[in-house]
Motif scaffolding. Structure first.
Motif, short mmCIF file in Angstrom:
data_model
loop_
_atom_site.label_atom_id
_atom_site.label_comp_id
_atom_site.label_asym_id
_atom_site.label_seq_id
_atom_site.Cartn_x
_atom_site.Cartn_y
_atom_site.Cartn_z
N GLU A 128 0.83 -1.22 0.00
CA GLU A 128 0.00 0.00 0.00
C GLU A 128 0.85 1.25 0.00
O GLU A 128 1.96 1.26 0.55
N ASP A 131 2.20 5.24 -4.95
CA ASP A 131 2.67 4.99 -6.32
C ASP A 131 2.93 3.51 -6.56
O ASP A 131 3.73 3.15 -7.42
N ASP A 184 1.21 15.38 -2.08
CA ASP A 184 1.21 14.04 -2.70
C ASP A 184 0.76 14.08 -4.16
O ASP A 184 1.28 13.35 -5.00
N ARG A 187 3.50 16.70 -6.49
CA ARG A 187 4.97 16.62 -6.58
C ARG A 187 5.33 16.18 -8.01
O ARG A 187 4.52 15.55 -8.70
O1 DC Z 1 0.24 6.38 3.68
P1 DC Z 1 0.87 7.29 4.75
O2 DC Z 1 -0.07 8.33 5.25
O3 DC Z 1 1.46 6.48 5.85
O4 DC Z 1 2.07 8.03 4.00
C1 DC Z 1 2.79 9.09 4.59
C2 DC Z 1 3.38 9.96 3.50
O5 DC Z 1 4.41 9.23 2.82
C3 DC Z 1 2.42 10.40 2.41
O6 DC Z 1 1.79 11.63 2.69
C4 DC Z 1 3.29 10.51 1.20
C5 DC Z 1 4.39 9.53 1.44
N1 DC Z 1 4.25 8.30 0.66
C6 DC Z 1 4.61 8.36 -0.67
O7 DC Z 1 4.94 9.42 -1.18
N2 DC Z 1 4.61 7.22 -1.41
C7 DC Z 1 4.22 6.06 -0.88
N3 DC Z 1 4.24 4.96 -1.63
C8 DC Z 1 3.82 6.00 0.46
C9 DC Z 1 3.82 7.15 1.21
#
Ligand code: DC
Length: 241
Positions: A128, A131, A184, A187
């Motif tokens: 999970e 990306d 998110d 970017r």
């Molecule tokens: O899913 P999360 O809320 O635990 O993720 C925390 C932050 O990490 C999220 O705001 C962006 C980054 N993230 C990311 O850029 N790519 C991912 N595969 C997982 C998390």
């Protein structure tokens, strides 16, 4: 056609319920579970505030000091950093914000992508994040993209944090979720976006069991969990990057 990787991906924005759903999914399918958000959160805590402002070579070097592994399946699945279990301290909303900031840095994403990809190539798993379907596991067998309105997500996150005994201001939490959405989704490297072949699920009006049922039905209708079985070892031992 590329051979499918025996991986189920779950992507979506903050607060949509991915972590709970991915854990249930891993439990239902008896698979390993990879929480990539916790990898970013853990690095964010280790590197400290404003790490995203460090020169790229320094940051790359510091990221390389931390290696991740996963152990166990389903409910018992756990993420380790340098051989130690990653604890609940990474779940705080402030840490989520730090994680979203370092996640904008291409060098950090590259280091973690290599680690995530290696774990997915070693054992069938549920992964999970943001990306997973589009960038890290484009050849995953099953892909899901979960969404919900920001109001619903803020309420879900509020409930989750309160259940863990954290005192949070609802207005501040909503603001943090919107700020994280912005980071998110906008970017430059690997912005949050569904893969073309992902099943989109709007979870705004569904509870956890209902979303899980939708996803498991989709898997059943497209080859079933058996199609995730393969010659690769099923993660009995630690899966290291
Ligand atoms: O899913 P999360 O809320 O635990 O993720 C925390 C932050 O990490 C999220 O705001 C962006 C980054 N993230 C990311 O850029 N790519 C991912 N595969 C997982 C998390």
């Amino acid at each position: 056609m590329n051979e499918h990787l025996p991986v189920v991906t779950l992507d979506g924005p903050a607060g949509v319920g991915k972590t709970t759903l991915a854990r249930h999914m891993a439990e239902s399918l008896a698979l390993a579970y990879l929480d990539t958000g916790s990898m970013f959160r853990c690095l964010a805590l280790k590197l400290g505030p404003d790490a995203e402002l460090l020169p790229e070579t320094d940051l790359r070097g510091r990221c390389a000091e931390w290696t991740f592994s996963i152990m166990g399946k389903g409910r018992a699945a756990a993420l380790y950093c340098n051989g130690r279990p990653v604890g609940d301290e990474v779940r705080a909303e402030e840490v989520g914000m730090l994680a979203a900031r370092i996640a904008t840095v291409p060098a950090v994403r590259e280091v973690l992508k290599t680690a995530q990809r290696k774990m997915g190539e070693t054992a069938p798993l549920v992964a999970e994040g943001r990306d997973m379907g589009l960038v890290v596991f484009p050849d995953a067998k099953f892909k899901f993209f979960l969404d919900a309105t920001s109001e619903v997500r803020a309420k879900r996150r509020l409930r989750e944090l309160e259940q863990r005994g954290e005192q949070v201001d609802p207005a501040r939490l909503t603001e943090q979720i919107l700020r994280r959405d912005d980071l998110d989704r906008n970017r430059v490297t690997a912005p949050l976006r569904p893969a073309e072949d992902a099943l989109l699920v709007d979870t705004s009006r569904l509870n956890i069991d209902e979303v899980l049922a939708v996803m498991l039905r989709h898997i059943d209708e497209h080859g079933g969990a058996r199609s995730l079985d393969c010659h690769r070892a099923a993660g009995a031992s630690p899966v290291r990057q």
